[in-house]
Design an enzyme around this catalytic site. Structure first.
Site, PDB file in Angstrom:
ATOM      1  CG  ASP A  42      38.683 -34.473 -23.883  1.00 38.64           C
ATOM      2  OD1 ASP A  42      39.273 -33.416 -24.139  1.00 38.64           O
ATOM      3  OD2 ASP A  42      37.750 -34.546 -23.066  1.00 38.64           O
ATOM      4  CD  GLU A  44      41.490 -42.271 -19.339  1.00 40.08           C
ATOM      5  OE1 GLU A  44      41.821 -43.202 -18.603  1.00 40.08           O
ATOM      6  OE2 GLU A  44      41.403 -41.099 -18.939  1.00 40.08           O
ATOM      7  CD  GLU A 125       8.644 -13.444 -33.169  1.00 40.14           C
ATOM      8  OE1 GLU A 125       9.665 -13.676 -33.798  1.00 40.14           O
ATOM      9  OE2 GLU A 125       8.441 -12.413 -32.512  1.00 40.14           O
ATOM     10  CE  LYS A 127       9.742 -20.510 -26.217  1.00 44.06           C
ATOM     11  NZ  LYS A 127      10.715 -21.585 -26.364  1.00 44.06           N
ATOM     12  CG  ASP A 129      11.762 -27.194 -29.625  1.00 41.35           C
ATOM     13  OD1 ASP A 129      12.546 -26.669 -28.800  1.00 41.35           O
ATOM     14  OD2 ASP A 129      11.273 -28.314 -29.480  1.00 41.35           O
ATOM     15  CE1 TYR A 237      14.843 -15.045 -30.646  1.00 36.93           C
ATOM     16  CE2 TYR A 237      14.510 -16.824 -32.216  1.00 36.93           C
ATOM     17  CZ  TYR A 237      14.990 -16.366 -31.003  1.00 36.93           C
ATOM     18  OH  TYR A 237      15.626 -17.218 -30.153  1.00 36.93           O
ATOM     19  CE  LYS A 325       6.440 -24.224 -24.023  1.00 31.88           C
ATOM     20  NZ  LYS A 325       7.867 -24.348 -24.295  1.00 31.88           N
ATOM     21  CB  CYS A 430      12.936 -39.365   8.496  1.00 33.58           C
ATOM     22  SG  CYS A 430      14.275 -39.071   7.331  1.00 33.58           S
ATOM     23  CB  CYS A 433      17.553 -39.777  10.327  1.00 32.76           C
ATOM     24  SG  CYS A 433      16.147 -38.702  10.631  1.00 32.76           S
ATOM     25  CB  CYS A 454      12.724 -35.635   8.364  1.00 27.38           C
ATOM     26  SG  CYS A 454      14.042 -36.090   9.482  1.00 27.38           S
ATOM     27  CB  CYS A 460      17.949 -35.978   9.128  1.00 28.60           C
ATOM     28  SG  CYS A 460      17.370 -36.797   7.632  1.00 28.60           S
TER      29      CYS A 460
HETATM   30  S1  IVH Z   1      12.460 -13.768 -28.129  1.00 24.66           S
HETATM   31  C1  IVH Z   1      13.908 -11.003 -25.131  1.00 24.66           C
HETATM   32  N1  IVH Z   1      11.366 -15.041 -30.131  1.00 24.66           N
HETATM   33  O1  IVH Z   1      12.754 -19.158 -26.738  1.00 24.66           O
HETATM   34  C2  IVH Z   1      13.243 -12.071 -25.863  1.00 24.66           C
HETATM   35  N2  IVH Z   1      12.598 -16.305 -28.536  1.00 24.66           N
HETATM   36  O2  IVH Z   1      12.108 -19.059 -23.865  1.00 24.66           O
HETATM   37  C3  IVH Z   1      14.137 -13.209 -26.138  1.00 24.66           C
HETATM   38  N3  IVH Z   1      12.737 -18.689 -29.054  1.00 24.66           N
HETATM   39  O3  IVH Z   1      15.969 -18.577 -25.550  1.00 24.66           O
HETATM   40  C4  IVH Z   1      13.586 -14.294 -26.918  1.00 24.66           C
HETATM   41  N4  IVH Z   1      11.589 -18.629 -30.919  1.00 24.66           N
HETATM   42  O4  IVH Z   1      15.753 -19.632 -27.807  1.00 24.66           O
HETATM   43  C5  IVH Z   1      12.096 -15.154 -29.006  1.00 24.66           C
HETATM   44  N5  IVH Z   1      10.405 -16.051 -31.982  1.00 24.66           N
HETATM   45  C6  IVH Z   1      11.122 -16.138 -30.872  1.00 24.66           C
HETATM   46  C7  IVH Z   1      11.633 -17.368 -30.423  1.00 24.66           C
HETATM   47  C8  IVH Z   1      12.363 -17.418 -29.237  1.00 24.66           C
HETATM   48  C9  IVH Z   1      12.269 -19.402 -30.080  1.00 24.66           C
HETATM   49  C10 IVH Z   1      13.482 -19.261 -27.914  1.00 24.66           C
HETATM   50  C11 IVH Z   1      14.813 -18.621 -27.632  1.00 24.66           C
HETATM   51  C12 IVH Z   1      14.792 -18.239 -26.188  1.00 24.66           C
HETATM   52  C13 IVH Z   1      13.648 -19.019 -25.670  1.00 24.66           C
HETATM   53  C14 IVH Z   1      12.981 -18.274 -24.551  1.00 24.66           C
END
Ligand code: IVH
Length: 735
Positions: A42, A44, A125, A127, A129, A237, A325, A430, A433, A454, A460
């Site tokens: 570590d 290094e 709700e 998601k 990040d 959540y 998404k 290939c 090969c 191939c 190969c």
């Molecule tokens: S629920 C069983 N709710 O998304 C359900 N996940 O792709 C488990 N994440 O690893 C996840 N916002 O890090 C849930 N409102 C939300 C979320 C959420 C972000 C993330 C979480 C999970 C990933 C899954």
């Protein structure tokens, strides 16, 4: 070390040195993170990282896109203890279009369609990040917090999580279960991120790429005081292990979290129809830029916990939830060249090398071009293919990161095509090969395979080495300390030609030592050349001591009795992934039996005369087994391997308390309380095997109205037959 002091580096030297450091540190990161086998201390490592920072501080204009200081998740000086999650931390299936969401809801409706009056509700709700974390509370007291890790085992970061103000050290209110693991997302706001960047710039510190990576790095600090200074936030959540449901529904459970002192997303709603869900998605999308933190989509979950349980899980994902998404980010760049990589099964995979470009906070330099037809934009009959694009070297392309991970080309900007750009000529031999590379004709469809392969097989080197890499990979034998890099080294040194050779490496210790020493020597020389320095007192190759070797040999020995499914997967038979390998293991229970049936099947005129009918195993897999076991060259390889390795016979794990675990069950006739797939899923969860037809191996037949020939066979064979209600009683689901 006699490195030139940073103060006396010329600009040219500095640029060279930064390049070398970027490559070297990246390599050490990979060894540390991916292979779990660091080759330097570590201290290094820290010295390299510090030198990089010092040079960057003197020459800020030379900071590289791929500089280690811009990459976060840098390893902590000391590892964290591992924590096994009592309930795995799952990921989510993804939806990209409204249609995907409609399909998700439709799957639910179909799954529950015996329940005519069922009223499925959903939550929607944002998601977030960030990074997920699991927080264990016992009698209302926060006792342990862990990262997600690989979903099964995470890292103990309790001390760091305790510095986050949004995470209560004691639950407020009342009514919390005796034990509960609260799950949610740790994230960093834009404001905090900007403030940190400024603080860092003021002291000539590192740059930070994006809030997510920075939050990740902040959580993995050795010193919790550093984490504390980052002002991370947390939204709750979900939950993992618990002694009691927080409430009967997802929505109400999350409201409880709020009462207990957690922050929960104010943008969560409960909805009944797809229109409501999509409307909420757009509402969240509109607010996205003003939230002050990154979100990358909207998560929909079935609201009723009872229904969540019934619908269940597929490999690592709940069926009852999906992440919708936001559209991917795009960027423009140019194709500098096209390389061909040869995979484990000989597939020639074209890769476009791009002028580096940042998309959604990540530098993209390579993108897959899939296959010959994709690059041409049409198939061998001259028909334009779906999603195909005519890509040429020199082209300007629009790329995006789909699902935020895998970059892809969206389109070619034809206006910008250089006048001399010619269509790409896909090689017919290939590149590794030199064997002919051909396109197979699919027996079933009579169509040419889109991929060229191939034909060199074991001659190969690319296929041989990829096969070995696969053999030691994660889902396969997973030998600690024997990653792709060491496999390459041993293969190139002629020490490992087939998988069996791995297990006799120990007998060739001096040669192994030499190979490792030579690599180190090579690396040291490269460093020397790059830095213009010579090393003093170079020890001879033989003088060096490789304590790591004993560990490696022990790790190899520890894998001499692998689980059968891992072993089958490790063989690298075409079309046999982890899931199929597990099905085969379960069916045949020993490797000897699989080999016996495989060989018989290969000899048989009609494979179905020999190969049993197994749910989930179709003609493609049977064909692949035929090819593999029918190929005499594989006999020797397998024999040699089985002289070293003894896969454990597969044992059906009796899941505690379930009467049906380990039994083979057949459903026939109409079920009235649930659909066939629900019945099957439920039975499998309880450890039963569900078969499609009745045979002497069947233990139990569940027959509903309209049952016909299967019922008759069962009665003839004297197999126990019960009705649906009795079945439900037996599995404890009646009433
Ligand atoms: S629920 C069983 N709710 O998304 C359900 N996940 O792709 C488990 N994440 O690893 C996840 N916002 O890090 C849930 N409102 C939300 C979320 C959420 C972000 C993330 C979480 C999970 C990933 C899954």
């Amino acid at each position: 070390m006699s490195e030139k002091p940073v103060e006396s580096l010329s600009e040219g030297e500095a640029a060279e040195e930064l390049k070398r450091l970027a490559a070297e540190i990246a390599e050490h990161d990979r060894r540390y993170h991916t292979e779990d086998a660091p080759t330097i201390s570590d201290a290094e490592y820290d010295a390299l990282a510090r030198r990089n920072l010092a040079i960057e501080a003197r020459f800020p204009d030379l900071v590289r896109e791929d500089s280690p200081s811009r990459r976060v998740g840098a390893p902590p000086a000391e590892g964290f203890a591992k924590v096994r999650h009592a309930v795995p931390m799952l990921s989510l299936g993804k939806a990209y279009t409204d249609q995907d969401v409609a399909d998700f809801i439709e799957r639910g409706r179909r799954f529950f369609d015996r329940d005519k009056d069922l009223d499925i509700a959903f939550t929607a709700e944002p998601k977030i990040d960030g990074l997920s974390a699991s927080l264990r509370y016992e009698n209302g007291v926060f006792v342990q917090g862990a990262t997600r890790g690989d979903g099964v085992v995470g890292e103990d970061i309790t001390a760091n999580l305790k510095t986050i103000a949004d995470i209560p050290k004691k639950l407020q209110g009342s009514g919390w279960p005796e034990v509960i693991e609260i799950r949610g997302e740790v994230y960093m706001t834009y404001a905090e991120f900007e403030a940190l960047k400024q603080r860092s710039a003021a002291i000539g510190g590192q740059d930070y790429v994006n809030p997510r990576n920075t939050a990740a790095g902040s959580l993995r600090q050795k010193d919790p005081a550093v984490t504390a200074s980052r002002n991370l936030k947390f939204f709750a959540y979900a939950w993992g292990y618990t002694t009691a449901d927080p409430a009967p529904s997802q929505y109400d459970s999350v409201q409880k979290f709020k009462e207990w002192g957690f922050k929960v997303s104010p943008l969560m709603v409960r909805a009944k129809s797809i229109d409501e869900l999509i409307a909420h998605y757009h509402r969240i999308e509109e607010q996205r830029s003003s939230l002050g933190y990154d979100i990358d989509g909207v998560v929909y979950k079935v609201d009723q916990l009872e229904l969540q349980r019934r619908w269940g899980f597929v490999t690592g994902e709940p069926r009852w939830a999906v992440a919708h998404k936001f559209p991917a980010e795009q960027a423009m760049t140019t194709v500098e060249k096209i390389d061909i990589q040869v995979g484990r099964t000989g597939t020639l995979a074209p890769v476009a090398r791009l002028a580096p470009v940042t998309v959604g906070g990540v530098v993209v330099e390579n993108v897959t071009l899939h296959n010959e037809d994709y690059i041409k934009g049409f198939d061998s009959n001259g028909q334009p293919i779906r999603d195909g694009i005519d890509v040429r070297i020199g082209d300007t392309v629009v790329i995006q990161r789909a699902g935020d991970v895998i970059p892809q080309i969206v389109s070619v900007v034809i206006d910008k095509r250089p006048a001399d750009a010619v269509p790409y000529e896909f090689p017919h031999t290939c590149p590794v090969c030199g064997s002919p590379a051909t396109r197979e004709i699919n027996e079933k469809t009579g169509k040419e395979d889109s991929r060229r392969r191939c034909t060199g097989e074991l001659i190969c080197a690319a296929q041989a080495v990829e096969g070995l890499r696969h053999f030691v990979s994660r889902g396969a034998l997973d030998i600690e300390g024997l990653g792709a890099e060491n496999i390459d080294l041993f293969f190139n040194a002629g020490l490992v030609k087939t998988a069996a050779d791995i297990f006799t490496l120990k007998d060739r210790r001096p040669a192994v030592t030499r190979a490792l020493a030579e690599r180190r020597e090579e690396q040291a020389k490269q460093r020397e050349a790059a830095s213009g320095k010579t090393r003093k007192n170079v020890r001879s190759v033989e003088e060096r001591n490789y304590e790591g070797l004993d560990k490696l040999f022990a790790a190899i020995d520890a894998r001499r009795e692998p689980e059968l499914d891992r072993f089958i997967f490790a063989l690298g038979i075409r079309h046999i992934g982890e899931t199929t390998a597990a099905v085969l293991a379960r069916q045949f229970t020993t490797i000897e039996e699989l080999i016996r049936v495989g060989k018989e099947t290969a000899k048989a005129e009609n494979p179905h005369d020999v190969f049993p009918s197994i749910t989930g195993i179709g003609d493609t897999v049977i064909g692949a087994l035929r090819d593999f076991f029918g190929n005499e060259r594989n006999d020797d390889v397998l024999d040699a391997l089985l002289a070293q390795v003894h896969p454990k016979p597969y044992v059906v794990e009796a899941s505690a308390g379930s009467e049906v675990s380990g039994k083979t069950v057949v459903f026939t006739g109409t079920l009235e309380k649930m659909t066939r797939s629900e019945a099957k899923a439920m039975a499998e969860r309880l450890g039963a095997k569900v078969a499609g037809s009745v045979s002497a191996k069947t233990d139990l037949v569940v027959a509903g109205p309209g049952a016909g020939s299967k019922l008759k066979v069962a009665t003839d064979l004297g197999i126990e037959v019960i009705d649906e209600d009795t079945w439900l009683q037996r599995i404890g689901r009646s009433g």
